[in-house]
Design a protein around this motif. Structure first.
Motif, PDB file in Angstrom:
ATOM      1  N   LEU A   1       0.818  -1.201   0.000  1.00  0.00           N
ATOM      2  CA  LEU A   1       0.000   0.000   0.000  1.00  0.00           C
ATOM      3  C   LEU A   1       0.857   1.259   0.000  1.00  0.00           C
ATOM      4  CD1 LEU A   1      -2.502   1.807   0.450  1.00  0.00           C
ATOM      5  CD2 LEU A   1      -2.416   1.163   2.872  1.00  0.00           C
TER       6      LEU A   1
ATOM      7  N   THR B   1       3.122   2.052  -3.182  1.00  0.00           N
ATOM      8  CA  THR B   1       2.270   2.457  -4.301  1.00  0.00           C
ATOM      9  C   THR B   1       1.738   3.863  -4.081  1.00  0.00           C
ATOM     10  OG1 THR B   1       1.600   0.153  -4.647  1.00  0.00           O
ATOM     11  CG2 THR B   1       0.222   1.860  -5.637  1.00  0.00           C
ATOM     12  N   HIS B   2       1.267   4.130  -2.858  1.00  0.00           N
ATOM     13  CA  HIS B   2       0.703   5.447  -2.576  1.00  0.00           C
ATOM     14  C   HIS B   2       1.766   6.536  -2.695  1.00  0.00           C
ATOM     15  CE1 HIS B   2      -2.467   8.024  -1.073  1.00  0.00           C
ATOM     16  NE2 HIS B   2      -1.600   8.582  -0.258  1.00  0.00           N
TER      17      HIS B   2
ATOM     18  N   GLU C   1       3.954  -5.512  -9.049  1.00  0.00           N
ATOM     19  CA  GLU C   1       2.744  -4.719  -9.279  1.00  0.00           C
ATOM     20  C   GLU C   1       2.906  -4.026 -10.619  1.00  0.00           C
ATOM     21  OE1 GLU C   1      -0.884  -3.212  -9.266  1.00  0.00           O
ATOM     22  OE2 GLU C   1      -0.138  -4.611  -7.754  1.00  0.00           O
TER      23      GLU C   1
ATOM     24  N   GLU D   1      -8.044   2.889   1.792  1.00  0.00           N
ATOM     25  CA  GLU D   1      -7.649   2.550   0.420  1.00  0.00           C
ATOM     26  C   GLU D   1      -8.608   1.513  -0.147  1.00  0.00           C
ATOM     27  OE1 GLU D   1      -6.435  -0.531  -0.548  1.00  0.00           O
ATOM     28  OE2 GLU D   1      -6.255  -1.488   1.412  1.00  0.00           O
TER      29      GLU D   1
ATOM     30  N   LEU E   1      -7.576  -0.482  -3.082  1.00  0.00           N
ATOM     31  CA  LEU E   1      -6.711  -0.958  -4.152  1.00  0.00           C
ATOM     32  C   LEU E   1      -6.962  -2.427  -4.468  1.00  0.00           C
ATOM     33  CD1 LEU E   1      -3.264   0.616  -3.166  1.00  0.00           C
ATOM     34  CD2 LEU E   1      -5.211   1.650  -4.356  1.00  0.00           C
TER      35      LEU E   1
ATOM     36  N   ALA F   1      -3.174  -1.510  -8.742  1.00  0.00           N
ATOM     37  CA  ALA F   1      -3.027  -0.556  -7.647  1.00  0.00           C
ATOM     38  C   ALA F   1      -2.718   0.856  -8.135  1.00  0.00           C
ATOM     39  CB  ALA F   1      -1.943  -1.028  -6.676  1.00  0.00           C
TER      40      ALA F   1
ATOM     41  N   ASP G   1      -5.886   2.273  -9.611  1.00  0.00           N
ATOM     42  CA  ASP G   1      -6.884   2.535  -8.578  1.00  0.00           C
ATOM     43  C   ASP G   1      -6.522   3.735  -7.711  1.00  0.00           C
ATOM     44  OD1 ASP G   1      -8.375   0.420  -9.456  1.00  0.00           O
ATOM     45  OD2 ASP G   1      -7.707  -0.976  -7.909  1.00  0.00           O
ATOM     46  N   THR G   2      -5.223   4.047  -7.617  1.00  0.00           N
ATOM     47  CA  THR G   2      -4.803   5.224  -6.847  1.00  0.00           C
ATOM     48  C   THR G   2      -4.964   6.501  -7.654  1.00  0.00           C
ATOM     49  OG1 THR G   2      -3.180   3.889  -5.635  1.00  0.00           O
ATOM     50  CG2 THR G   2      -2.931   6.271  -5.523  1.00  0.00           C
TER      51      THR G   2
ATOM     52  N   PRO H   1      -9.280   6.533  -9.028  1.00  0.00           N
ATOM     53  CA  PRO H   1     -10.175   5.776  -8.131  1.00  0.00           C
ATOM     54  C   PRO H   1     -11.638   5.971  -8.497  1.00  0.00           C
ATOM     55  CG  PRO H   1      -9.478   7.799  -7.063  1.00  0.00           C
ATOM     56  CD  PRO H   1      -8.720   7.728  -8.367  1.00  0.00           C
TER      57      PRO H   1
END
Length: 467
Positions: A11, A14-15, A48, A152, A154, A159, A162-163, A166
């Protein structure tokens, strides 16, 4: 804006990369020095799609850096995301929030002035209120730290998408606070995204916490529902895939997540629904989420059903038989093997005496560390050599695309078991293979019919249309 992201696992990393992609100055923080060293040179410690390019691009641009130093995080900026794990407790169904508490406690000890902490981790309802009390007890009079919760949503394998794109943003703040700057700050952080029309839902802490756990519980329930129906279909000889197509045309139901098979796994759905049940029990709502016990039980039964199907169709005693397992990750486009149905099936078959050989395009190393007693191959061709049964357990594209003619010269017996209902049975049957699908009869890919979309993975959907 100058942001920090505490926790650089799946998480957090990726964020952090996605926030830098939006133009922010981001510092990722983690206590794992090896992980930080790898991320600092643009190496993603997990698979990912698209993340490695994003990571390197923003490191090179000077917008993204990583450290193990909490003092550095406190000095870097005044906005801090928390993205550490909340695994299932070692002895119980509840979520272990000690990593979240430790991250907040350590960070707050270095903060001076006005700061905003934004929780991203999946936590039991009531966690944010308890954390704010911990924060208040640890801050000096000249320091103000506000806590918001923005869960989140995701999907592993998607991911980055989706970030950055979204389907909604949810933010919960203290319902008793007379003045909160959190919503305005978060609105600015995500301004580029929100300008595209993404819904921005502002609420209280408890609702924000419940949104994530409720979403996961609903998805798990939908998957287990179709798997429960598939158990009936197996008994009466019905086609669960056609059934799912038919009910999925109802707009109130929808077709997504109605794919019968081996059930769900991974690091989110299983532990999140268990934590949801445990938290409801703690709150005295013992009967409220009782149905999730059956959702969990149905899901676990499908793994055993797959093992029994393989044993039933194997043309020799399972003890000593060669079983090829194609797929180790809990889903395609991921190397995550946490609570993987595929590995559970492989392990159970090995315990029953079979010689099990596993191949996965991305998850083999992780699987080998978790199940060292299994044999692992470096290709699908190697895995199926002299196989008495070939079992497809993860719907990777290369397995969906593989043809019977590729395997014919390699296997000992032409028997295939489709644990994800992702193959075209008429193609295998026409080639002289004995085709079996978890969930019973599979007539959905008859040449005279319109090809059915069988996957929630958009890439897989596109590929399946070519079959």
């Amino acid at each position: 804006m100058k942001l920090t992201v505490i926790g650089c696992g799946y998480l957090g990393a990726t964020h952090a990369a996605c926030m830098a992609e939006l133009g922010h100055d981001v510092l990722g923080v983690d206590v794992d020095a090896d992980k930080i060293a790898r991320l600092s040179v643009g190496e993603v410690p997990f698979f990912e799609p698209g993340l490695s390019d994003l990571l390197r691009r923003n490191i090179d641009a000077g917008r993204l850096a990583f450290t193990t130093s909490y003092p550095a995080a406190a000095e870097h900026g005044s906005i801090h995301f928390i993205g550490v794990g909340t695994p299932q407790q070692a002895r119980g169904l509840g979520a272990d929030t000690t990593y979240v508490e430790a991250a907040v406690d350590t960070l707050v000890g270095h903060l001076r002035g006005d700061h905003l902490i934004i929780g991203k981790s999946t936590v039991p309802v009531g966690t944010a209120a308890a954390l704010q009390a911990r924060i208040d007890a640890r801050t000096d009079d000249d320091t103000t730290v506000e806590l918001a919760w923005s869960p989140e949503f995701l999907r592993e394998g998607f991911a980055v998408e989706d970030t950055l794109r979204p389907d909604r943003l949810v933010v919960g703040t203290d319902p008793d606070a007379q003045c909160s700057a959190a919503v305005a700050v978060i609105d600015e952080i995500y301004r580029e995204i929100l300008e595209t029309g993404v819904p921005f839902i502002t609420t209280d802490w408890a609702t924000a916490e419940l949104v994530k756990t409720s979403a996961n519980a609903f998805l798990a329930t939908k998957i287990s529902f179709i798997n429960a129906i598939s158990e009936l279909c197996e008994i009466v000889g019905a086609d669960v895939s056609t059934l799912a197509d038919a009910i999925g045309h109802d707009n109130r139901i929808g077709r997504r997540f109605l794919n019968a098979g081996m059930g769900f796994g991974g690091g989110c759905l299983p532990k999140d629904i268990r934590a949801f049940m445990a938290r409801a029990d703690e709150l005295g709502a013992h009967r409220t989420l009782g149905f999730l016990h059956e959702v969990d039980a149905i899901n676990m039964r499908r793994r055993t059903a797959m093992v029994e199907l393989v044993e039933r169709v194997c043309r020799r005693e399972l003890i000593g038989a060669n079983i090829a397992i194609l797929g180790a990750a809990f889903k395609p486009e991921s190397d995550d093997v946490r609570d993987s149905p595929a590995l559970s099936v492989a392990g159970q078959l090995a315990l029953r005496g079979a010689t099990v050989t596993v191949f996965d395009p991305k998850a083999a190393d992780n699987a080998r560390r978790m199940y060292p007693m299994l044999h692992f191959a470096d290709s699908a061709r190697t895995a199926v050599a002299a196989a008495d049964v070939v079992a497809v357990t993860t719907e990777w594209a290369e397995f969906v695309h593989m043809g019977p003619d590729e395997l014919d010269p390699l296997v000992r017996e032409r028997v295939i078991v489709d644990g994800r209902r992702c193959l075209a049975p008429h193609i295998w049957a026409a080639a002289g293979w004995e085709y079996h699908a978890l969930g019973g009869v599979n007539r959905s890919h008859s040449p005279a019919r319109t090809t059915r979309v069988t996957s929630d993975n958009p890439h897989a959907r596109a590929r399946l249309k070519t079959i």
